[in-house]
Design an enzyme around this catalytic site. Structure first.
Site, PDB file in Angstrom:
ATOM      1  N   THR A   1       0.421   8.035   1.656  1.00  0.00           N
ATOM      2  CA  THR A   1       0.900   8.515   0.348  1.00  0.00           C
ATOM      3  C   THR A   1       2.279   9.158   0.459  1.00  0.00           C
ATOM      4  OG1 THR A   1      -0.269  10.611   0.712  1.00  0.00           O
ATOM      5  CG2 THR A   1      -1.440   8.887  -0.523  1.00  0.00           C
TER       6      THR A   1
ATOM      7  N   GLY B   1       5.859   9.961  -0.076  1.00  0.00           N
ATOM      8  CA  GLY B   1       6.849   9.645  -1.096  1.00  0.00           C
ATOM      9  C   GLY B   1       6.313   9.463  -2.501  1.00  0.00           C
ATOM     10  N   THR B   2       5.042   9.821  -2.741  1.00  0.00           N
ATOM     11  CA  THR B   2       4.478   9.600  -4.079  1.00  0.00           C
ATOM     12  C   THR B   2       5.171  10.443  -5.139  1.00  0.00           C
ATOM     13  OG1 THR B   2       2.734  11.194  -3.529  1.00  0.00           O
ATOM     14  CG2 THR B   2       2.194   8.865  -3.298  1.00  0.00           C
ATOM     15  N   GLY B   3       5.460  11.708  -4.830  1.00  0.00           N
ATOM     16  CA  GLY B   3       6.119  12.575  -5.813  1.00  0.00           C
ATOM     17  C   GLY B   3       7.519  12.103  -6.145  1.00  0.00           C
ATOM     18  N   CYS B   4       8.267  11.740  -5.116  1.00  0.00           N
ATOM     19  CA  CYS B   4       9.628  11.219  -5.325  1.00  0.00           C
ATOM     20  C   CYS B   4       9.591   9.962  -6.181  1.00  0.00           C
ATOM     21  CB  CYS B   4      10.277  10.886  -3.989  1.00  0.00           C
ATOM     22  SG  CYS B   4      10.373  12.248  -2.819  1.00  0.00           S
TER      23      CYS B   4
ATOM     24  N   LYS C   1       1.086  17.434 -11.966  1.00  0.00           N
ATOM     25  CA  LYS C   1       0.305  16.380 -11.321  1.00  0.00           C
ATOM     26  C   LYS C   1      -0.983  16.974 -10.747  1.00  0.00           C
ATOM     27  CE  LYS C   1       4.002  15.781  -8.975  1.00  0.00           C
ATOM     28  NZ  LYS C   1       5.101  15.365  -8.065  1.00  0.00           N
TER      29      LYS C   1
END
Length: 266
Positions: free
Chosen positions: A204, A206-209, A173
């Site tokens: 933002t 929790g974007t990766g989860c 990412k």
């Protein structure tokens, strides 16, 4: 209905971890299940503490799911120790788990270390080889690949190095690089680039989860790896665009923005 399992830590504030995963599953209309590996005390301002569940109980949760329910995809998040990583890898191998998406959670946005240093090698040796796709951010990819990532060329080199660890696909990412964000997918032969639009928002959490969970949903729904990532990127873009403020720190994204937008159109 497709059934998707998350194996991750719990976020008491509801923005990331197990809670974000279950919200993402619901937004994609799949049936969500969970195996909790750790319990964190956290809010929008940061992580106060984390407590790991015993490896035996983690294994028991996985066994309970797989000996009763067919699992179409698995999302893996916070696994803080070598013992937990080995337990999860062994169990998923035993049950011949499919469509495994690994989000290698290492450090929280507030700087709290969620993966012990000695566990990184275990992640590389035991877990990555059984994964369909691994989704590190720039910092995580730099650490695993052993190179400083400053541009897209560095991202490509990191993809190739991480691919050698055994995952079928690597998605790095690019949100931490300058300019418009570009995520890079590598399948061992070809690179696919997903260009996004940088959104100015502090919310933002929790974007990766959420991205990794969305990819698991789309793989469960039988989309190709490229289409699964593409659809998930579109979903996370909308979730960030419609994020909102809760608390005094980094607020959450809106996992259910599509339903709210549709309701407003009626």
């Amino acid at each position: 209905m497709k059934k998707v399992l998350t194996i991750a830590g719990s976020d008491s504030s509801g923005g990331a971890g197990i809670q974000a995963d279950i919200k993402t599953f619901s937004a994609h209309l799949v049936y969500g299940m969970s195996v909790i590996t750790s319990v964190t005390a956290q809010n929008t301002k940061g992580v106060l503490a984390a407590f790991d569940l015993p490896k035996e109980f983690i294994e028991m949760q996985i066994r309970a799911i797989y000996e009763d329910i067919d699992v179409d995809a698995v999302k893996i998040g916070m696994l803080s120790s070598s013992e937990i990583i080995k337990t999860v890898a062994k169990a998923l191998t035993y049950y011949n788990a499919k469509n495994i998406v690994l989000d290698p959670v290492m450090v929280s946005k507030s700087g709290f270390k969620l993966l012990k240093d000695e566990a990184i090698s275990t992640l590389v040796e035991d877990l990555i080889p059984i994964c369909t796709i691994i989704t590190p951010n720039i910092d995580e990819a730099s650490l695993m690949a052993g190179i400083k990532i400053k541009n897209i060329e560095d991202v490509e080199r990191a993809c190739q190095r991480i691919y050698e660890f055994g995952a079928e696909n690597v998605l790095i990412k690019g949100g931490h690089l300058d300019g418009e964000p570009i995520d890079v997918l590598y399948d061992g032969k070809d690179f696919t680039y997903f260009k996004g639009k940088r959104i100015i928002s502090k919310n933002t959490h929790g974007t990766g989860c959420t991205l990794s969970s969305a990819i698991a949903c789309n793989l469960a729904l039988s989309y190709s790896i490229v289409d699964a990532v593409k659809r998930s990127k579109e979903y996370i873009q909308g979730a960030i665009e419609n994020s909102f403020s809760i608390g005094y720190g980094v607020g959450p994204i809106d996992h259910f923005f599509r339903f709210r937008l549709n309701k407003n159109d009626e």
